[in-house]
Design an enzyme around this catalytic site. Structure first.
Site, PDB file in Angstrom:
ATOM      1  N   GLN A  83       5.397  -5.542  11.514  1.00  0.00           N
ATOM      2  CA  GLN A  83       6.751  -5.554  12.046  1.00  0.00           C
ATOM      3  C   GLN A  83       6.663  -6.008  13.502  1.00  0.00           C
ATOM      4  O   GLN A  83       5.708  -5.682  14.219  1.00  0.00           O
ATOM      5  CB  GLN A  83       7.390  -4.171  11.978  1.00  0.00           C
ATOM      6  CG  GLN A  83       7.743  -3.728  10.560  1.00  0.00           C
ATOM      7  CD  GLN A  83       9.018  -4.371  10.052  1.00  0.00           C
ATOM      8  OE1 GLN A  83       9.034  -5.588   9.827  1.00  0.00           O
ATOM      9  NE2 GLN A  83      10.058  -3.588   9.881  1.00  0.00           N
ATOM     10  N   SER A  84       7.644  -6.779  13.977  1.00  0.00           N
ATOM     11  CA  SER A  84       7.519  -7.452  15.277  1.00  0.00           C
ATOM     12  C   SER A  84       7.584  -6.504  16.461  1.00  0.00           C
ATOM     13  O   SER A  84       6.910  -6.720  17.469  1.00  0.00           O
ATOM     14  CB  SER A  84       8.599  -8.526  15.414  1.00  0.00           C
ATOM     15  OG  SER A  84       8.450  -9.507  14.402  1.00  0.00           O
ATOM     16  N   THR A  85       8.397  -5.457  16.387  1.00  0.00           N
ATOM     17  CA  THR A  85       8.592  -4.567  17.533  1.00  0.00           C
ATOM     18  C   THR A  85       8.570  -3.116  17.055  1.00  0.00           C
ATOM     19  O   THR A  85       8.856  -2.830  15.874  1.00  0.00           O
ATOM     20  CB  THR A  85       9.932  -4.849  18.240  1.00  0.00           C
ATOM     21  OG1 THR A  85      11.003  -4.582  17.325  1.00  0.00           O
ATOM     22  CG2 THR A  85       9.991  -6.286  18.736  1.00  0.00           C
ATOM     23  N   GLN A 107      11.821  -2.137  15.441  1.00  0.00           N
ATOM     24  CA  GLN A 107      11.980  -2.527  14.050  1.00  0.00           C
ATOM     25  C   GLN A 107      11.268  -1.553  13.123  1.00  0.00           C
ATOM     26  O   GLN A 107      11.733  -1.273  12.019  1.00  0.00           O
ATOM     27  CB  GLN A 107      11.443  -3.943  13.835  1.00  0.00           C
ATOM     28  CG  GLN A 107      12.286  -5.034  14.461  1.00  0.00           C
ATOM     29  CD  GLN A 107      11.751  -6.415  14.163  1.00  0.00           C
ATOM     30  OE1 GLN A 107      10.713  -6.564  13.520  1.00  0.00           O
ATOM     31  NE2 GLN A 107      12.458  -7.429  14.640  1.00  0.00           N
ATOM     32  N   LEU A 159       3.877  -5.182  16.535  1.00  0.00           N
ATOM     33  CA  LEU A 159       3.317  -6.269  17.345  1.00  0.00           C
ATOM     34  C   LEU A 159       3.903  -7.604  16.893  1.00  0.00           C
ATOM     35  O   LEU A 159       4.046  -7.865  15.692  1.00  0.00           O
ATOM     36  CB  LEU A 159       1.790  -6.304  17.233  1.00  0.00           C
ATOM     37  CG  LEU A 159       1.053  -5.067  17.746  1.00  0.00           C
ATOM     38  CD1 LEU A 159      -0.447  -5.208  17.520  1.00  0.00           C
ATOM     39  CD2 LEU A 159       1.337  -4.850  19.228  1.00  0.00           C
TER      40      LEU A 159
END
Length: 750
Positions: free
Chosen positions: A22-24, A27, A64
């Site tokens: 997951q990007s952040t 999220q 990340l």
């Protein structure tokens, strides 16, 4: 169950890796359904025929971004496993989970093609060796990278629009608080506001960040620091100020009420892997500047002046930086400009003869030195012009000095009052918490009692420090001290030359009025042309004669005349002592010695009335005679005269140990040594020994000290004895001791 003909038996013998990202962190918390979908890929791998033991889930990269692989340890493990030939298939919900960076994405595709690893997403299974699948994977990677670029551009555009209005919520420096409605206000804590304001007030006076730090340290003042992250975010702590803290406060535009975006610029640094660093840029290169956004502690013009002062304090000849005032003796360091080539002149402290010199052409091109000028000569001209220019404002300087001293004392005292108030609050808070706890709950009560005791100890320590400061630094000026300040400030030349005025103080005063000094030295005409550029833009020209070569090492004529006068009646070593007692020194600042006086007499042909050695029996200019002449006059041997000198019977002048002795004999001395003096009533040496209980050597020591005067008288045929007479001063001291009843040192007298 095999869902795709691309899956072979060899693939099922290897691992099936489920990569989850997951990007952040937001999220991960908010989009939990996406995370569940990715974890569900493990079940799809089982449906494809992989046993549970061969299914590996990599979820270390949750939170990340896929824009880079440097921080993603899970992606690095995946690439390493592919390179070792351990992976048969990679399962992701969409291939953008693997990477949104073209270089990383194509590296994965290339490795998968070499080691025959399949890639599966919700649209199907891809074989990197198949040209159609390879083309499709490449297009998808390009689209995902472009999508990331578009998303970033869209978000940055929105961010910049908000920043141009000054509404972007950046991290606030200490001294500001953001209300729930988003409005920024100054910190409600009086101590925090006073500390920040004191930094700017002291810098306006001292114009040096290091000097501001020393002011805080000397007065035992602290600076606030605000925690930005963690459980203690927003909490104020008080610490000893460092130079970096002072520098950050002075250079942060938020304190001037200005919102600035783009103070740093990101730059890529080559390497393996390449790194990205942020570096500060100049004020003129800032992207967005919106004034009057925050409630400022100073005006924007004052802020720019402070930054310029900090820039000027940088000692950089290439950028024409004059540097901060330092402890060197040269007052014009960084201000002197060569009138021939226009370069800034440096200072030579390499010898006793200090000078400003221009040597840049000599250093760079091997040419001759451009010019040089004595430090004392140029400093004297500029100092005289400065004192003449500021003479009309003597009264204003006096009033400003008194006002500044009083205001500084009040500000420091206010700092201490707020510290004490905060310490008392901590004590009350600790006591209130202790009183609120159940007494039977000793696990909590014991800790709260310890905090209460610690707060009481801190308050007691602070009280004692404040009491000490009140007795020393915080004492208000008395009427006499105020009058002394008025007297000193009214005499600016005297204040300028005072020993208590340091070189840094003089330089700081000069820089308030003088911007630059242009110097042109004419060696042929033996003169120096000086052009002063004052801070207001006006200029003044001064011409001063250049002293002859070697004048810096020439002794003053007044000192030579004093040596000539003293040498007529005193020996050289006594002349040296007399010159030192008058505070006179050589041209190089050294004390006078026998050798230096002798050298000066020899150089200027000055005769002496007291030569070191002479074969004649006549007396010297001071009346002293040689030991041989004294022995002849007294009718004794020279060796006996030397014994009398050792016992202090006769006065002797001797330059150093083992040098020739010169005896001072008066008619009274001859009478008490040849036996013609009247010694009736004077005790003999033996009687004094018996009366005082001292050894004979101790009595002779008192003779050498001057407590007794020795008389030599005949006793029988060819026999002599000594009688001692106490000096009047010694007798008065003994009488005073007897009156006080002080018997120290006289208990053996009987």
């Amino acid at each position: 169950m095999i869902l795709s003909p691309k899956i072979e038996a060899r693939h099922q013998q290897l691992q099936a890796v489920v990569y989850i990202r997951q990007s952040t962190p937001k999220q991960v918390q908010s989009n939990q359904e996406s995370t569940r979908r990715q974890y569900a890929l493990a079940e799809r791998a089982r449906q494809m025929g992989w046993p549970t033991s061969q299914i590996r889930v990599i979820d270390e990269d949750l939170g990340l971004s896929g824009a880079s692989s440097r921080q993603r340890t899970g992606f690095q493990k995946l690439v390493a496993a592919i390179g070792l030939g351990e992976v048969g298939i990679i399962l992701v919900t969409e291939v953008s989970r693997l990477s949104r960076r073209n270089s990383d994405w194509h590296r994965v595709i290339e490795l998968c093609g070499v080691f025959r690893t399949l890639i599966a997403d919700e649209d199907g299974v891809y074989d990197a060796r198949d040209p159609n699948d390879l083309l499709l994977l490449g297009v998808k990677g390009t689209l995902f990278a472009a999508e990331l670029h578009i998303l970033r551009g869209r978000m940055r555009g929105n961010l910049l629009n908000k920043a141009r209005r000054g509404e972007l919520a950046l991290r606030l420096p200490v001294g500001f608080r953001r209300r729930p409605d988003g409005v920024v206000v100054q910190d409600p804590d009086d101590a925090v506001r006073l500390a920040i304001a004191t930094v700017f007030e002291r810098f306006a006076v001292l114009r040096n960040a290091r000097a501001v730090q020393r002011h805080f340290l000397e007065n035992r003042l602290a600076l606030p620091r605000c925690a930005q992250t963690g459980a203690t975010a927003g909490t104020i702590t008080w610490v000893r100020p460092t130079y970096q803290m002072i520098q950050q406060i002075l250079t942060n535009p938020a304190y001037a009420g200005v919102f600035v975006y783009g103070r740093r610029r990101r730059q890529a640094v080559p390497g393996d892997p390449p790194t990205v660093i942020d570096h500060r840029i100049g004020v003129t290169e800032w992207d967005i500047v919106v004034p009057d956004v925050y409630p400022g502690y100073l005006t924007y013009d004052a802020y720019l002046a402070n930054r310029q002062a900090l820039q000027d304090n940088l000692y950089n000849f290439a950028r024409k930086g004059r540097g901060a005032p330092r402890e060197g003796l040269a007052l014009l360091t960084g201000l002197v400009i060569c009138g021939r080539c226009g370069r800034r002149m440096a200072v030579n402290y390499g010898s006793v003869y200090h000078s400003y010199h221009c040597r840049r052409a000599q250093v760079d091109y091997g040419e001759r030195q451009c010019q040089s000028c004595p430090v004392g000569l140029l400093d004297g001209v500029v100092a005289a012009a400065f004192l003449e220019a500021v003479a009309p404002v003597g009264l204003e300087a006096t009033l400003a000095a008194l006002e500044t001293l009083e205001r500084e004392r009040e500000v420091v005292n206010r700092h201490w009052q707020l510290r004490l108030e905060r310490a008392r609050y901590e004590v009350v808070l600790a006591q209130r918490q202790y009183d609120a706890v159940d007494p039977d709950n000793r696990l909590v009560a014991r800790e709260l009692e310890r905090r209460w005791n610690a707060a009481l100890l801190a308050l007691e320590t602070l009280d004692s420090e404040y009491a000490l400061m009140q007795r020393t630094d915080l004492m208000p000026l008395t009427a006499a001290e105020r009058e002394e300040v008025r007297r000193i400030a009214g005499n600016l030349p005297g204040l300028w030359r005072a020993d208590t005025t340091t070189a840094v103080d003089r330089k700081r005063l000069l820089r308030l009025a003088v911007a630059a000094v242009t110097v042109t030295v004419d060696r042929i005409a033996r003169r120096v042309d000086v052009v002063l550029l004052w801070t207001g833009g006006a200029t003044s020209t001064h011409t001063v004669p250049l002293p002859p070569i070697g004048l810096h090492a020439t002794t003053d004529a007044a000192v030579i005349a004093r040596i000539r006068d003293l040498s007529a009646r005193l020996p050289d070593h006594v002349v040296a002592g007399a010159l030192n007692a008058l505070g006179l020194r050589t041209r190089t600042g050294k004390e006078w010695t026998y050798e230096r006086v002798f050298s000066m007499r020899k150089q200027h042909n000055i005769p002496t009335g007291c030569p070191v050695r002479t074969g004649a029996l006549r007396p010297r200019g001071d009346g002293c005679i040689s030991a041989k002449a004294a022995a002849k006059r007294l009718g004794v041997t020279p060796s006996l005269v030397q014994v009398w000198v050792q016992h202090g019977v006769v006065a002797c002048d001797q330059r150093c140990r083992c040098s020739k002795q010169w005896i001072r004999l008066t008619d009274a001395d001859i009478a008490r040594l040849d036996g013609s003096a009247d010694v009736s009533g004077l005790p003999t040496l033996t009687a004094v020994v018996e009366e005082t209980g001292l050894e004979r050597d101790a009595v002779w020591a008192r003779v050498r000290q001057g407590d007794y005067i020795a008389f030599r008288t005949p006793r029988g045929r060819g026999q002599w004895e000594w009688h001692l007479k106490e000096r009047p001063a010694a007798a008065e001291i003994a009488s005073a001791r007897a009156i006080r009843g002080d018997h120290h040192g006289t208990e053996q007298y009987g």
